[in-house]
Design a protein around this motif. Structure first.
Motif, PDB file in Angstrom:
ATOM      1  N   LEU A 248     128.904  77.900 -10.830  1.00 21.04           N
ATOM      2  CA  LEU A 248     129.731  77.069  -9.951  1.00 21.04           C
ATOM      3  C   LEU A 248     129.049  76.874  -8.603  1.00 21.04           C
ATOM      4  N   LEU A 249     128.473  77.948  -8.069  1.00 15.54           N
ATOM      5  CA  LEU A 249     127.750  77.844  -6.797  1.00 15.54           C
ATOM      6  C   LEU A 249     126.569  76.882  -6.914  1.00 15.54           C
ATOM      7  N   ALA A 250     125.835  76.978  -8.038  1.00 13.03           N
ATOM      8  CA  ALA A 250     124.694  76.079  -8.246  1.00 13.03           C
ATOM      9  C   ALA A 250     125.146  74.630  -8.375  1.00 13.03           C
ATOM     10  N   TRP A 251     126.326  74.415  -8.929  1.00 12.44           N
ATOM     11  CA  TRP A 251     126.852  73.053  -9.059  1.00 12.44           C
ATOM     12  C   TRP A 251     127.292  72.507  -7.706  1.00 12.44           C
ATOM     13  N   VAL A 252     127.923  73.353  -6.880  1.00 10.75           N
ATOM     14  CA  VAL A 252     128.387  72.909  -5.559  1.00 10.75           C
ATOM     15  C   VAL A 252     127.210  72.740  -4.601  1.00 10.75           C
ATOM     16  N   TYR A 253     126.241  73.666  -4.647  1.00  9.08           N
ATOM     17  CA  TYR A 253     125.069  73.616  -3.761  1.00  9.08           C
ATOM     18  C   TYR A 253     123.807  73.583  -4.607  1.00  9.08           C
ATOM     19  N   PRO A 254     123.467  72.433  -5.175  1.00  6.27           N
ATOM     20  CA  PRO A 254     122.308  72.376  -6.088  1.00  6.27           C
ATOM     21  C   PRO A 254     120.980  72.666  -5.405  1.00  6.27           C
ATOM     22  N   ALA A 255     120.904  72.498  -4.079  1.00  7.11           N
ATOM     23  CA  ALA A 255     119.639  72.754  -3.386  1.00  7.11           C
ATOM     24  C   ALA A 255     119.354  74.243  -3.235  1.00  7.11           C
ATOM     25  N   PHE A 256     120.386  75.067  -3.393  1.00  7.84           N
ATOM     26  CA  PHE A 256     120.203  76.510  -3.242  1.00  7.84           C
ATOM     27  C   PHE A 256     119.976  77.127  -4.616  1.00  7.84           C
ATOM     28  N   PRO A 257     118.789  77.699  -4.886  1.00 10.69           N
ATOM     29  CA  PRO A 257     118.459  78.163  -6.242  1.00 10.69           C
ATOM     30  C   PRO A 257     119.040  79.532  -6.568  1.00 10.69           C
ATOM     31  N   ALA A 258     120.372  79.654  -6.506  1.00  7.82           N
ATOM     32  CA  ALA A 258     121.014  80.926  -6.845  1.00  7.82           C
ATOM     33  C   ALA A 258     120.824  81.208  -8.336  1.00  7.82           C
ATOM     34  N   ALA A 259     120.400  82.420  -8.659  1.00  8.17           N
ATOM     35  CA  ALA A 259     120.161  82.786 -10.055  1.00  8.17           C
ATOM     36  C   ALA A 259     120.304  84.297 -10.185  1.00  8.17           C
ATOM     37  N   ILE A 260     120.840  84.727 -11.313  1.00  9.68           N
ATOM     38  CA  ILE A 260     120.980  86.155 -11.576  1.00  9.68           C
ATOM     39  C   ILE A 260     119.693  86.647 -12.229  1.00  9.68           C
ATOM     40  N   PRO A 261     118.951  87.537 -11.582  1.00 11.10           N
ATOM     41  CA  PRO A 261     117.728  88.051 -12.216  1.00 11.10           C
ATOM     42  C   PRO A 261     118.077  88.928 -13.420  1.00 11.10           C
ATOM     43  N   LEU A 262     117.178  88.958 -14.393  1.00 14.67           N
ATOM     44  CA  LEU A 262     117.445  89.725 -15.611  1.00 14.67           C
ATOM     45  C   LEU A 262     117.637  91.198 -15.325  1.00 14.67           C
ATOM     46  N   TRP A 263     116.893  91.722 -14.339  1.00 14.83           N
ATOM     47  CA  TRP A 263     117.040  93.144 -14.037  1.00 14.83           C
ATOM     48  C   TRP A 263     118.450  93.451 -13.543  1.00 14.83           C
ATOM     49  N   ALA A 264     119.074  92.488 -12.853  1.00 13.04           N
ATOM     50  CA  ALA A 264     120.430  92.705 -12.347  1.00 13.04           C
ATOM     51  C   ALA A 264     121.434  92.771 -13.498  1.00 13.04           C
ATOM     52  N   VAL A 265     121.220  91.942 -14.533  1.00 12.18           N
ATOM     53  CA  VAL A 265     122.114  91.982 -15.695  1.00 12.18           C
ATOM     54  C   VAL A 265     122.025  93.349 -16.367  1.00 12.18           C
ATOM     55  N   GLY A 266     120.794  93.791 -16.620  1.00 13.79           N
ATOM     56  CA  GLY A 266     120.618  95.100 -17.249  1.00 13.79           C
ATOM     57  C   GLY A 266     121.162  96.231 -16.392  1.00 13.79           C
ATOM     58  N   ALA A 267     120.893  96.147 -15.086  1.00 18.17           N
ATOM     59  CA  ALA A 267     121.359  97.207 -14.189  1.00 18.17           C
ATOM     60  C   ALA A 267     122.880  97.235 -14.120  1.00 18.17           C
ATOM     61  N   ALA A 268     123.518  96.062 -14.088  1.00 15.02           N
ATOM     62  CA  ALA A 268     124.981  96.009 -13.994  1.00 15.02           C
ATOM     63  C   ALA A 268     125.632  96.587 -15.248  1.00 15.02           C
ATOM     64  N   LEU A 269     125.116  96.206 -16.421  1.00 16.23           N
ATOM     65  CA  LEU A 269     125.699  96.734 -17.657  1.00 16.23           C
ATOM     66  C   LEU A 269     125.450  98.232 -17.788  1.00 16.23           C
ATOM     67  N   THR A 270     124.239  98.679 -17.427  1.00 16.44           N
ATOM     68  CA  THR A 270     123.945 100.113 -17.464  1.00 16.44           C
ATOM     69  C   THR A 270     124.861 100.874 -16.518  1.00 16.44           C
ATOM     70  N   LEU A 271     125.073 100.286 -15.336  1.00 14.56           N
ATOM     71  CA  LEU A 271     125.932 100.930 -14.358  1.00 14.56           C
ATOM     72  C   LEU A 271     127.377 101.014 -14.849  1.00 14.56           C
ATOM     73  N   SER A 272     127.839  99.974 -15.561  1.00 17.71           N
ATOM     74  CA  SER A 272     129.215 100.009 -16.076  1.00 17.71           C
ATOM     75  C   SER A 272     129.370 101.117 -17.119  1.00 17.71           C
TER      76      SER A 272
END
Length: 399
Positions: free
Chosen positions: A348-372
């Protein structure tokens, strides 16, 4: 107890208290979504900075007048020399440099038929177009030749041309920059806003020799040099410093490379990203406390069931695993929902502000699931251990 029995035991407990389960899952999901969203913001900021520097050109060495590094010497008695067009000419003769571009910058008012617009005016040379990887929308850029030449050509950014000429063709028109008259020879293709330096869409470009006289300047704002081979960036920087030290009889300029600036900003923003993720992880700790409370209540409510299992021969490790499975399922379900919510929020953020390259890095996905999972296991251990300590006779007697 077989693994399927453990799973059924945990699922039955969760289904028996749906509201409590939903609130625990929501707590973990909010924590995971917060971690991913803030990490995506930090990573987007890092990518944005890197892209901005990349848009400046490649293999660049930037020379500024004055020494900004702190040294151990006394700050008295030194002389800071101007960075001149002669210095630019000397640098242009270095073999490791493909192009060198002098820059003089000031803000002036452009006037055309009663309309006025205050814009940044850059004095430069024809090589600026190639060094900055710019494109022309119409006409041509500044003509090549001697930088000292006092030409009257001017090139406009797209926004400046549109606001001054209101739909008219600006090519060949005469406008004023301060007291001087210039002929419009070209209009740049739009580049979009930049957080680094001047917005070129709102700028105007004139020959550097003319700019120095118009601005009444003796020193250049900076010199930008393009190195032929990336591997020779450090050697080129050393040669530039040595040449200017010899010419000025002192080391009174600051020279830095584009890749060093990118590396510095990437390191800073990488640390910021990790900090934001750490701050968001506090909400996961709060969710973990909620899971622990739910599990403690579950142990209390199921004393008779635990006593019956132990009376039938269930070992303490099996009881422990049963309650840990329940806590882990809460955390895992919350982690998956948080991952989906975080990804949706970033999209949604990328759709509202397309010039801002917000992206979830893969390490964050793994870290978040591991942390949960770690939250579920970590905060489920104490309630599970309490369950193993129950005396089966006492538990059944209090049924």
């Amino acid at each position: 107890m077989a693994p399927l029995d453990l799973l059924g035991f945990a699922v039955g407990a969760l289904r028996g208290h749906r509201l409590r389960t939903a609130l625990s899952v929501a707590g973990v999901a909010i924590g995971i979504a917060s971690v991913l969203a803030l990490t995506a913001l930090g990573e987007g900021a890092r990518r944005y900075i890197v892209d901005e520097f990349a848009s400046l050109g490649s293999n660049l060495v930037i020379i500024l007048p004055g020494k900004v590094e702190t040294t151990g010497g006394m700050p008295f008695g030194g002389v800071t020399h101007d960075l001149t067009l002669e210095d630019h000419a000397a640098l242009a003769r270095l073999g490791r440099l493909r192009r060198t571009v002098p820059l003089a910058v000031a803000t002036e008012t452009l006037r055309f038929q009663g309309l006025g617009r205050s814009v940044p005016v850059l004095g430069t040379t024809a090589e600026y177009l190639e060094v900055r990887r710019l494109r022309m929308a119409a006409g041509s850029f500044l003509p090549p030749g001697d930088p000292h030449r006092a030409g009257t050509e001017i090139v406009l950014g797209m926004k400046a041309a549109r606001e001054l000429f209101r739909g008219e063709n600006p090519l060949g028109q005469v406008l004023r920059v301060g007291p001087a008259r210039f002929h419009v020879v070209g209009v740049l293709a739009p580049r979009g806003p930049s957080m680094l330096g001047v917005d070129l869409d709102e700028a105007a470009f004139v020959p550097v020799g003319t700019a120095m006289r118009l601005f009444n300047r003796t020193s250049l704002f900076r010199i930008v040099a393009e190195v032929r081979i990336f591997a020779e960036m450090d050697l080129a920087k050393a040669e530039v410093l040595a040449l200017l030290r010899e010419r000025h009889r002192a080391e009174d300029v600051t020279v830095f490379t584009q890749d060093a600036m990118v590396a510095s900003f990437s390191a800073i923003l990488g640390a910021l990203t990790l900090t934001l993720a750490g701050i968001a992880s506090v909400s996961l700790v709060v969710a973990g406390v909620g899971i622990m409370n739910v599990m403690l209540v579950s142990v209390t409510e199921r004393r008779a069931e635990i006593g019956l299992l132990k009376a039938l021969g269930a070992a303490d490790p099996q009881i422990l695993l049963a309650f840990l499975a329940e806590a882990t399922m809460l955390a895992a379900l919350g982690g998956c929902l948080g991952l989906a919510a975080g990804a949706a929020g970033v999209r949604l953020l990328a759709w509202v502000y397309p010039a801002f390259p917000a992206a979830i890095p893969l390490w964050a996905v793994g870290a978040a699931l591991t942390l949960s999972f770690a939250v579920g296991l970590g905060f489920g251990v104490w309630p599970a251990r309490r369950a193993t300590r129950l005396d089966p006779v006492a538990a059944l007697a209090r049924r």
